[in-house]
Enzyme design. Structure first.
Site, PDB file in Angstrom:
ATOM      1  N   ASP A   1     -17.293 137.386  98.588  1.00 19.35           N
ATOM      2  CA  ASP A   1     -16.000 137.382  97.908  1.00 19.35           C
ATOM      3  C   ASP A   1     -15.768 136.152  97.034  1.00 19.35           C
ATOM      4  O   ASP A   1     -14.672 135.968  96.502  1.00 19.35           O
ATOM      5  CB  ASP A   1     -14.845 137.557  98.917  1.00 19.35           C
ATOM      6  CG  ASP A   1     -15.066 136.827 100.230  1.00 19.35           C
ATOM      7  OD1 ASP A   1     -16.009 136.010 100.306  1.00 19.35           O
ATOM      8  OD2 ASP A   1     -14.296 137.056 101.168  1.00 19.35           O
TER       9      ASP A   1
ATOM     10  N   ASP B   1     -19.033 132.717 102.723  1.00 20.26           N
ATOM     11  CA  ASP B   1     -17.855 133.527 102.398  1.00 20.26           C
ATOM     12  C   ASP B   1     -16.831 132.622 101.705  1.00 20.26           C
ATOM     13  O   ASP B   1     -16.747 131.429 102.013  1.00 20.26           O
ATOM     14  CB  ASP B   1     -17.276 134.109 103.690  1.00 20.26           C
ATOM     15  CG  ASP B   1     -16.167 135.126 103.448  1.00 20.26           C
ATOM     16  OD1 ASP B   1     -16.445 136.332 103.525  1.00 20.26           O
ATOM     17  OD2 ASP B   1     -15.014 134.697 103.181  1.00 20.26           O
TER      18      ASP B   1
ATOM     19  N   HIS C   1     -13.163 135.082 111.044  1.00 21.76           N
ATOM     20  CA  HIS C   1     -11.804 134.572 111.297  1.00 21.76           C
ATOM     21  C   HIS C   1     -11.363 134.748 112.752  1.00 21.76           C
ATOM     22  O   HIS C   1     -10.371 134.142 113.162  1.00 21.76           O
ATOM     23  CB  HIS C   1     -10.782 135.274 110.394  1.00 21.76           C
ATOM     24  CG  HIS C   1     -10.968 134.990 108.931  1.00 21.76           C
ATOM     25  ND1 HIS C   1     -11.014 133.715 108.427  1.00 21.76           N
ATOM     26  CD2 HIS C   1     -11.135 135.823 107.865  1.00 21.76           C
ATOM     27  CE1 HIS C   1     -11.196 133.777 107.107  1.00 21.76           C
ATOM     28  NE2 HIS C   1     -11.281 135.037 106.748  1.00 21.76           N
TER      29      HIS C   1
ATOM     30  N   HIS D   1     -13.742 132.479 102.037  1.00 19.21           N
ATOM     31  CA  HIS D   1     -12.717 132.011 102.967  1.00 19.21           C
ATOM     32  C   HIS D   1     -13.365 131.133 104.050  1.00 19.21           C
ATOM     33  O   HIS D   1     -14.510 131.368 104.435  1.00 19.21           O
ATOM     34  CB  HIS D   1     -12.012 133.202 103.630  1.00 19.21           C
ATOM     35  CG  HIS D   1     -11.368 134.138 102.657  1.00 19.21           C
ATOM     36  ND1 HIS D   1     -12.014 135.269 102.189  1.00 19.21           N
ATOM     37  CD2 HIS D   1     -10.165 134.081 102.052  1.00 19.21           C
ATOM     38  CE1 HIS D   1     -11.203 135.894 101.332  1.00 19.21           C
ATOM     39  NE2 HIS D   1     -10.079 135.185 101.227  1.00 19.21           N
TER      40      HIS D   1
HETATM   41 ZN   LIG Z   1     -13.775 136.219 102.871  1.00 23.57          ZN
END
Ligand SMILES: [Zn+2]
Length: 306
Positions: A244, A161, A124, A163
């Site tokens: 995740d 991931d 991120h 996200h």
């Molecule tokens: Zn994540």
């Protein structure tokens, strides 16, 4: 031969009580990799990243802010969910440094594949900003190092991931030598990664709806994402390995099991064998249920060893 890069300093980054991205995550991964099955892992201490390596993807202002923001005690907040503790600077430098060393190792033929068991995670973090638990963008630092030092012309980053790796995408969206391919839940933090975000043709986003499981995940990779990676013919495969999307993860709503992580890892190993002389570097991103994280990371590392 699979090399494992980690460092005890990565346990000393502590965002504080109740924070999902906690030192126990890395402890769970390392404990799982302590079994006999993983005895053949070549374990190497992660070095510190240098300023020069970080500045390939981060602004000087961001780098200096992170390096200067570790508090002497307690916590310093960089954004709503990204905090620093006294040990955070060394942890972040080891996490990025592991990725650089892993690229050097696979490029120099010291090993064929490497896994970086490090934290804080990275995908991120943008050029100018820490966010989403991430301080420096570890996988982006690795890719930029491969371009600058090893002269590669095609580096692929596969990000599974749950996200979207908004930082990685933003750093490379105008860099045709890097192909960024991501599967992630949508809608979900950080609310980017829509399929019409294509960069300069080098960004491929695949979204999964809340409740999606193994079937949807494998179909997305088999039909959309892996063919793009294959057509790119990467000279090096980098992996943002977040776990995740597991069904027990508290931060998302995708329903994968640990066997899905073995599956995608085998696919990426095959891709690396076909185009990149087997060269693959994977780094830990998310995964917030400790038992699921341990099982998924074990499955991932097991498939990297085979
Ligand atoms: Zn994540």
């Amino acid at each position: 031969m699979l090399r494992l890069y980690t460092h005890p300093a990565c346990l000393q980054h502590d965002p504080g009580p109740g924070h999902a991205e906690r030192p126990a995550r890395l402890r769970a991964v390392l404990q799982a990799l302590d079994q006999d099955r993983y005895a053949a892992l070549d374990r190497v201490e992660a070095p510190l990243a240098t300023r020069e390596q970080l500045l390939r993807v981060h602004s000087a202002a961001h780098m200096e802010r992170v390096l200067a923001s570790a508090p002497a005690t307690g916590h310093h907040r960089l954004d709503e969910d990204t905090l620093m503790s006294p040990g955070s600077v060394e942890a972040a430098l080891r996490a990025a440094g592991a990725n650089v060393a892993a690229v050097d190792a696979v490029m120099n033929g010291d090993c064929q594949r490497a896994f970086c068991a490090v934290r804080p995670p990275g995908h991120h973090a943008t050029r100018d900003q820490a966010m989403g638990f991430c301080l420096f963008n570890n996988i982006a630092v690795a890719a930029a190092h491969a371009l600058a030092v090893h002269g590669l012309k095609r580096v692929a980053i596969a990000d599974f991931d749950v996200h979207h790796g908004n930082g990685t995408q933003a750093i490379f969206e105008r860099e045709p030598r890097v192909l960024f391919v991501s599967s992630h839940q949508s809608p979900l933090y950080p609310d980017s990664g829509h399929e019409d975000e294509r960069g300069s043709g080098n960004i491929v986003n695949g979204t999964l709806s809340p409740g999606a499981g193994s079937h949807e995940f494998r179909e997305l990779w088999d039909i959309v994402l892996l063919p793009r990676l294959d057509a790119f013919r990467p000279q090096l495969v980098l992996v943002s390995a977040g776990f995740d999307a597991h069904r027990n993860d508290p931060l998302a709503d995708i329903r994968l099991g640990h066997e899905d992580y073995a599956w995608i890892t085998e696919r990426l190993v095959t891709l690396a064998r076909t185009h990149a002389g087997g060269r693959l570097v994977s780094t830990l991103e998310g995964g917030y249920d400790l038992a699921a994280l341990a099982a998924c990371a074990s499955a991932h590392v097991g498939a990297l060893m085979d």
